[in-house]
Enzyme design. Sequence first.
Site, PDB file in Angstrom:
ATOM      1  N   ASN A 107      18.441 -11.901  36.053  1.00 58.03           N
ATOM      2  CA  ASN A 107      19.346 -11.376  35.028  1.00 58.03           C
ATOM      3  C   ASN A 107      20.489 -12.358  34.779  1.00 58.03           C
ATOM      4  O   ASN A 107      21.068 -12.892  35.705  1.00 58.03           O
ATOM      5  CB  ASN A 107      19.905 -10.017  35.504  1.00 58.03           C
ATOM      6  N   GLY A 108      20.753 -12.577  33.468  1.00 57.77           N
ATOM      7  CA  GLY A 108      21.898 -13.401  33.086  1.00 57.77           C
ATOM      8  C   GLY A 108      21.602 -14.295  31.906  1.00 57.77           C
ATOM      9  O   GLY A 108      20.752 -15.189  31.987  1.00 57.77           O
ATOM     10  N   ASP A 109      22.231 -13.980  30.767  1.00 56.66           N
ATOM     11  CA  ASP A 109      22.228 -14.851  29.576  1.00 56.66           C
ATOM     12  C   ASP A 109      20.905 -14.904  28.810  1.00 56.66           C
ATOM     13  O   ASP A 109      20.711 -15.817  28.011  1.00 56.66           O
ATOM     14  CB  ASP A 109      22.614 -16.296  29.931  1.00 56.66           C
TER      15      ASP A 109
ATOM     16  N   CYS B 155      29.108  -4.768  40.945  1.00 56.32           N
ATOM     17  CA  CYS B 155      30.174  -4.454  39.989  1.00 56.32           C
ATOM     18  C   CYS B 155      31.526  -4.959  40.494  1.00 56.32           C
ATOM     19  O   CYS B 155      31.952  -4.632  41.611  1.00 56.32           O
ATOM     20  CB  CYS B 155      30.247  -2.948  39.751  1.00 56.32           C
TER      21      CYS B 155
ATOM     22  N   LYS C 177      20.757  -3.962  42.636  1.00 57.19           N
ATOM     23  CA  LYS C 177      21.198  -4.961  41.658  1.00 57.19           C
ATOM     24  C   LYS C 177      22.453  -5.631  42.190  1.00 57.19           C
ATOM     25  O   LYS C 177      23.452  -4.964  42.488  1.00 57.19           O
ATOM     26  CB  LYS C 177      21.480  -4.288  40.311  1.00 57.19           C
TER      27      LYS C 177
ATOM     28  N   PRO D  87      21.591  -1.864  33.081  1.00 56.22           N
ATOM     29  CA  PRO D  87      22.578  -0.776  33.085  1.00 56.22           C
ATOM     30  C   PRO D  87      23.891  -1.298  32.516  1.00 56.22           C
ATOM     31  O   PRO D  87      24.359  -2.360  32.923  1.00 56.22           O
ATOM     32  CB  PRO D  87      22.721  -0.445  34.575  1.00 56.22           C
ATOM     33  N   MET D  88      24.464  -0.580  31.564  1.00 57.01           N
ATOM     34  CA  MET D  88      25.786  -0.967  31.044  1.00 57.01           C
ATOM     35  C   MET D  88      26.625   0.298  30.870  1.00 57.01           C
ATOM     36  O   MET D  88      26.278   1.179  30.072  1.00 57.01           O
ATOM     37  CB  MET D  88      25.641  -1.732  29.720  1.00 57.01           C
TER      38      MET D  88
ATOM     39  N   GLY E  77      20.988  -7.560  29.203  1.00 53.72           N
ATOM     40  CA  GLY E  77      22.125  -6.671  28.957  1.00 53.72           C
ATOM     41  C   GLY E  77      22.738  -6.956  27.598  1.00 53.72           C
ATOM     42  O   GLY E  77      22.367  -6.375  26.577  1.00 53.72           O
ATOM     43  N   ARG E  78      23.666  -7.915  27.557  1.00 55.07           N
ATOM     44  CA  ARG E  78      24.422  -8.161  26.331  1.00 55.07           C
ATOM     45  C   ARG E  78      23.557  -8.592  25.156  1.00 55.07           C
ATOM     46  O   ARG E  78      23.949  -8.397  24.003  1.00 55.07           O
ATOM     47  CB  ARG E  78      25.511  -9.207  26.606  1.00 55.07           C
TER      48      ARG E  78
HETATM   49  C1  LIG Z   1      29.645  -3.388  28.808  1.00 52.33           C
HETATM   50  C2  LIG Z   1      28.946  -3.719  30.100  1.00 52.33           C
HETATM   51  C3  LIG Z   1      28.803  -2.740  31.063  1.00 52.33           C
HETATM   52  C4  LIG Z   1      28.127  -3.028  32.253  1.00 52.33           C
HETATM   53  N1  LIG Z   1      27.936  -2.030  33.178  1.00 52.33           N
HETATM   54  C5  LIG Z   1      27.151  -2.275  34.266  1.00 52.33           C
HETATM   55  C6  LIG Z   1      26.795  -1.212  35.151  1.00 52.33           C
HETATM   56  O1  LIG Z   1      27.153  -0.034  34.970  1.00 52.33           O
HETATM   57  N2  LIG Z   1      26.027  -1.535  36.231  1.00 52.33           N
HETATM   58  C7  LIG Z   1      25.579  -2.813  36.481  1.00 52.33           C
HETATM   59  O2  LIG Z   1      24.859  -3.043  37.465  1.00 52.33           O
HETATM   60  N3  LIG Z   1      25.915  -3.825  35.656  1.00 52.33           N
HETATM   61  C8  LIG Z   1      26.652  -3.583  34.547  1.00 52.33           C
HETATM   62  N4  LIG Z   1      26.922  -4.606  33.674  1.00 52.33           N
HETATM   63  C9  LIG Z   1      26.347  -5.952  33.937  1.00 52.33           C
HETATM   64  C10 LIG Z   1      24.986  -6.091  33.221  1.00 52.33           C
HETATM   65  O3  LIG Z   1      24.054  -5.133  33.687  1.00 52.33           O
HETATM   66  C11 LIG Z   1      24.413  -7.504  33.431  1.00 52.33           C
HETATM   67  O4  LIG Z   1      24.215  -7.712  34.807  1.00 52.33           O
HETATM   68  C12 LIG Z   1      25.331  -8.599  32.900  1.00 52.33           C
HETATM   69  O5  LIG Z   1      25.837  -8.260  31.613  1.00 52.33           O
HETATM   70  C13 LIG Z   1      24.593  -9.963  32.808  1.00 52.33           C
HETATM   71  O6  LIG Z   1      23.423  -9.858  32.035  1.00 52.33           O
HETATM   72  P1  LIG Z   1      23.379 -10.313  30.469  1.00 52.33           P
HETATM   73  O7  LIG Z   1      23.787 -11.757  30.422  1.00 52.33           O
HETATM   74  O8  LIG Z   1      21.936 -10.098  30.046  1.00 52.33           O
HETATM   75  O9  LIG Z   1      24.346  -9.430  29.759  1.00 52.33           O
HETATM   76  C14 LIG Z   1      27.622  -4.345  32.491  1.00 52.33           C
HETATM   77  C15 LIG Z   1      27.794  -5.330  31.520  1.00 52.33           C
HETATM   78  C16 LIG Z   1      28.422  -5.036  30.336  1.00 52.33           C
HETATM   79  C17 LIG Z   1      28.562  -6.131  29.291  1.00 52.33           C
END
Ligand SMILES: Cc1cc2nc3c(=O)[nH]c(=O)nc-3n(C[C@H](O)[C@H](O)[C@H](O)COP(=O)(O)O)c2cc1C
Length: 330
Positions: A206-208, A104, A144, A17-18, A230-231
Amino acid sequence: MQHFWQRLNPPFFVLAPMAEVTDIVFRNFVLRYSRPEVVYTEFVATKALLARKRQVSLRRALWFSEVERPIVAQVFGADPAEMFASAQLIRRLGFDGMDINMGCPDRRVERHGAGAALIRDPPRAQALIQAAKAGLDGLPLSVKTRLGYHAIETTAWISALLVAQPDVLVVHGRTRQELSAVPAHWDEIALATRLAHDAEVLCVGNGDIRSREQGEDYAQRFGVDGVMIGRGVFGNPWVFAPHADRREAEKLQALADLITQFSGFWQTTKNDQILKKHFKAYVTGFPGSSALCARLLASQSAAEALDTLAAYFHHQGWPFPEPVYRRLKH
Ligand SMILES: Cc1cc2nc3c(=O)[nH]c(=O)nc-3n(C[C@H](O)[C@H](O)[C@H](O)COP(=O)(O)O)c2cc1C
């Protein structure tokens, strides 16, 4: 009866979720390039979801299409009664599952006792899980969260969550304080997974994670059932497919496609900040990328951005994806 999470083959992949990113338009865009086994919506406040006045616009954040299934709606909130009613609504809207955000770090979310603030209030977190489960009436619930608030406190926090028996835990391997500033602690995700498995709960790490291969490797090393990305999807909608490295021209074609998909939302739901995140991710490393990014951002419309991109393609001697372009211009 088994819920959908239990029917997935491990390791399964999940689109994170982002907020302001993973709406119906973006999710459908990603699904045309690679296929995560599960997708999440952006998060929505339970309070706002239930309030009469803002219902229409907030429910728009929960629009989804059939091709996206299984799809999980993420909510945040701190009031068990509202959580119960939101869960009932999520079920009625036809989602395959619901997730409660307990990670969050945004002050506007924490101020109300929701998001990461729940890590400091385990009894409330447990009450929210119980209320959600009652409202979902058999639909699976995930939570989460992170590893702790100021410090890593994986065992205490994850064990407290497991008392309330969510169906799935999604563990972002950082504390609230760490935000996204340090590498994710996958050894702690492994610990959370062992605790979850002892309670017969599935665990997603989750992470990186930046590729399917890396996700598969981490799943094997750290024992998680699934991997959330995510990213890694920024600039790389192939991220859920094997061997996702793409040539520059292919990346720019995907960017042209993304711009086309965003055309109806230009400078509205897709504001400067969001557009910049996407553009930068696609063009970084290309010759003249800063200037190209700036020109794309200055565009007043998707059509203008495509003109900029077409000129860049021409300059590089690459064929521009004409059908996409024509569809938008006429
Ligand atoms: C632009 C953005 C918006 C995000 N919004 C949410 C969100 O609405 N809910 C949530 O649980 N995490 C949110 N996250 C966190 C991501 O879901 C994820 O946990 C975090 O980016 C680490 O994972 P990654 O390294 O794969 O990006 C957001 C992250 C980004 C970069």
